[in-house]
Design an enzyme around this catalytic site. Sequence first.
Site, PDB file in Angstrom:
ATOM      1  N   ASP A 153     -23.745  -9.034 -71.076  1.00  0.00           N
ATOM      2  CA  ASP A 153     -24.174 -10.086 -69.558  1.00  0.00           C
ATOM      3  C   ASP A 153     -25.617  -9.474 -69.453  1.00  0.00           C
ATOM      4  O   ASP A 153     -25.646  -8.206 -69.618  1.00  0.00           O
ATOM      5  CB  ASP A 153     -23.406 -10.017 -68.365  1.00  0.00           C
ATOM      6  CG  ASP A 153     -24.507 -10.400 -66.869  1.00  0.00           C
ATOM      7  OD1 ASP A 153     -24.913 -11.871 -67.733  1.00  0.00           O
ATOM      8  OD2 ASP A 153     -25.085  -9.413 -66.450  1.00  0.00           O
ATOM      9  N   THR A 187     -30.266 -14.505 -69.263  1.00  0.00           N
ATOM     10  CA  THR A 187     -31.081 -13.500 -68.974  1.00  0.00           C
ATOM     11  C   THR A 187     -31.327 -12.942 -70.161  1.00  0.00           C
ATOM     12  O   THR A 187     -31.825 -11.645 -70.405  1.00  0.00           O
ATOM     13  CB  THR A 187     -29.728 -12.303 -68.238  1.00  0.00           C
ATOM     14  OG1 THR A 187     -28.603 -12.587 -68.573  1.00  0.00           O
ATOM     15  CG2 THR A 187     -29.247 -13.589 -66.569  1.00  0.00           C
ATOM     16  N   THR A 188     -30.088 -12.426 -71.057  1.00  0.00           N
ATOM     17  CA  THR A 188     -30.347 -11.784 -72.476  1.00  0.00           C
ATOM     18  C   THR A 188     -31.643 -13.256 -73.115  1.00  0.00           C
ATOM     19  O   THR A 188     -32.100 -12.302 -74.247  1.00  0.00           O
ATOM     20  CB  THR A 188     -29.129 -11.621 -73.819  1.00  0.00           C
ATOM     21  OG1 THR A 188     -28.203 -11.487 -72.349  1.00  0.00           O
ATOM     22  CG2 THR A 188     -29.904 -11.410 -74.827  1.00  0.00           C
ATOM     23  N   ASP A 247     -21.924 -15.875 -62.807  1.00  0.00           N
ATOM     24  CA  ASP A 247     -22.318 -16.617 -63.771  1.00  0.00           C
ATOM     25  C   ASP A 247     -22.478 -18.174 -64.332  1.00  0.00           C
ATOM     26  O   ASP A 247     -23.103 -19.160 -63.982  1.00  0.00           O
ATOM     27  CB  ASP A 247     -22.270 -16.280 -65.636  1.00  0.00           C
ATOM     28  CG  ASP A 247     -23.450 -14.906 -65.619  1.00  0.00           C
ATOM     29  OD1 ASP A 247     -23.990 -14.211 -64.643  1.00  0.00           O
ATOM     30  OD2 ASP A 247     -23.791 -13.930 -66.681  1.00  0.00           O
TER      31      ASP A 247
END
Length: 555
Positions: A66, A99-100, A407
Site C-alpha cells: 500500500d 496512493t502509489t 482501501d
Amino acid sequence: MMPGFGMQPQIILLKEGTDTSQGKPQLISNINACMAVVDTVRTTLGPRGMDKLIHTERGTVTISNDGATIMKLLDIVHPAAKSLVDVSLAQDAEVGDGTTSVVILAGEFLKEAKPFIEEGVHPRSIIKSYRQAAMLAVQKAKELAVSLEGKSDAEKRDLLKKCAMTTLNSKLVSGEKEFFAQMVVDAMHTVKTVDELTGKVKYPVKAINVLKAHGKSARDSVLLDGYALNLQRAAQGMPKRVAKAKIACLDMNLQKTRMMMGVQVLVSDPTELEKIRNRELDITKERIQKILDSGANVILTTKGIDDMALKYFVEAGAIACRRVPKDDLKRIAKATGATVVLTLADMEGNETFDPANLGQAEEVVEERVADDNMIMIKGSKFSKAVTLLLRGANDYMLDEMDRSIHDSLCVVKRVLESGSVVPGGGAVEAALSIYLEHFATTLGSREQLAIGEFANAALIIPKTLAVNAAKDATELVAALRAFHYKSQTSPDKKAMAQYGLDLVEGKVRNNVEAGVLEPAMSKVKMIQFATEAAITILRIDDLIRLAAAPEGEDE
C-alpha cells in the site's frame, strides 16, 4: 581618492553554519530526490506488484504494498521529497486507493520537466502549462466516466463488487478477492445513513468495525451483524443477553474512590478510619446506583471497575464492560445516540446521571465468535453498525488484510457517493495522453512542449503496470495507444475508450466488460494531487538549512 572608496562591506544575514543552495542546481537536486522516492514504490503498482518489508529501528516489521503505508513508514529526510509523502496521504484520505499511482505520476511530471530546467526554460512556463494540462485532463477523465444512474440495484451492486475486486486485485488477499468484495459491498450497504439536515445519503466507513483474530484461513473471515467489542462481561454472574438495551458510555473510573494525591488525614480514633474506608466504598456504590437508576442496563467504561463494585451490576441484571477502547466507545455512542460521560458532577456541584445520556439498541449480547467471547451491540438506534472479523495466519497478514479491506471500503463508499466509475488498467491514462498530445499540437507557443511532456508522463502508469507484470511494456502501451487514438478520431469506434491492459494474458481488452473498474473520483484526485505536488517542487529555487544551536546556548 578617499581611502577605502569602492570597497563593499561584508553583510552577514544568516547565522554561521547555515547552508544555502540556490537556483537551477537546487531545483534539479529536488527533482532527483523525488525520483529516488518514486523508485522505492514503483514496483508495488498493479495486480502483479511486489511487496515491501519495512523494518523500523524499534524492531517492528511491516509487509505491505500500500503506497500510503510505505510512504508513511519511510523516514524521508529530504525536505522537498517529503511533499510526495503528503500527496500520498492526501490521496489516501480523499479516495483510499491510488496512493502509489499518485506518487509515481508526480515523480514522472518532475522527470519530464527536468530537461526543460536544464536547458534554461523558466519554471513558471512549465507550471502554467502543467496547470492547463491538468484542467483539461480532469475534464477528459470525467467524460470517460460510466454513470451508475438509471441502473437497477442488482447492476449497481455488481459494479460496486467489481470496483472492490479491482482494488483487492493488487493486495495480499487477491486470491479471495470475490469473497471479500461481496463482504465489503454488503457491509457498506448495511451502514447507509441519511443526513437529517441535508437529506444526503452517507456511508460512514467508521461504522464498520474491523477485528482481527489469529487462526484459520482468510476465507473463514465473517461479516457480523452489529458492533462487536473484543472483550467480555466483567463478571460471569451478569446476563449474557439484554434486550431493549439502554447503554451508558462512561470515560471515568468506577473503582474505589481514593483521596486526592497530597491530601493527608490525621486520625486519632481507629473507628473513624474504618468509617473513612466505608465511605470511600459508598461513594462508588452511590455513583453506580445513580447510573442504574437512570435506566441503564449496559455500562461501558474506558477505565476500570472494582471487583467489589461488580456485585451491584450483577444484582441489577446489567452487563458491564471495563477497559473499552476509546475509539470504540465514541463509535458506539454515535451509533446508539449516547453521550460519553466524563464526570457525574452537575452545575450545582452534585452528582447526577441524566437518562438523556443513554444510548439505545435492540439488544446487547455476548457471543462466542472464533475463539473468543465478544460483546455484540445489535440494532443501534441511529445508525447501523457491522463488524468484519478477519482471520489469518499471523499479525503481518492480518495487518495487511486490514489495510486492503479499508482501501476497498473507501473505494465502494466513493463510488456510492459520486455515482461514476472509469475503466482501469491504464485506460484513462492512455486516453489522456492521446487527447493532450493532440491538444498540444494546436498550440503555437512554448506551452506546446510542456503539455506534450505532461501527456507523455501520463503513460507511466500503463508502462509500470506492464513492467511489474513481466510483460513487454513497449508493445502493450503502443497497442493501447492505437486503440485510444481510434476511439478519439473515429466516431464509430468510441467504445474503444474503455480499452485497458489485461496483465494476466498480456493483451488489450475492454476493461468495463472485464469488470476492471475504479472510482472516477480516484483518477480526478490523482491528476490534481500529482500536478500540485510537481508544481510545489518546481516553485522551489532556494534551500536554506538553518544550523542547529550549540547545546547550552540560549536562543
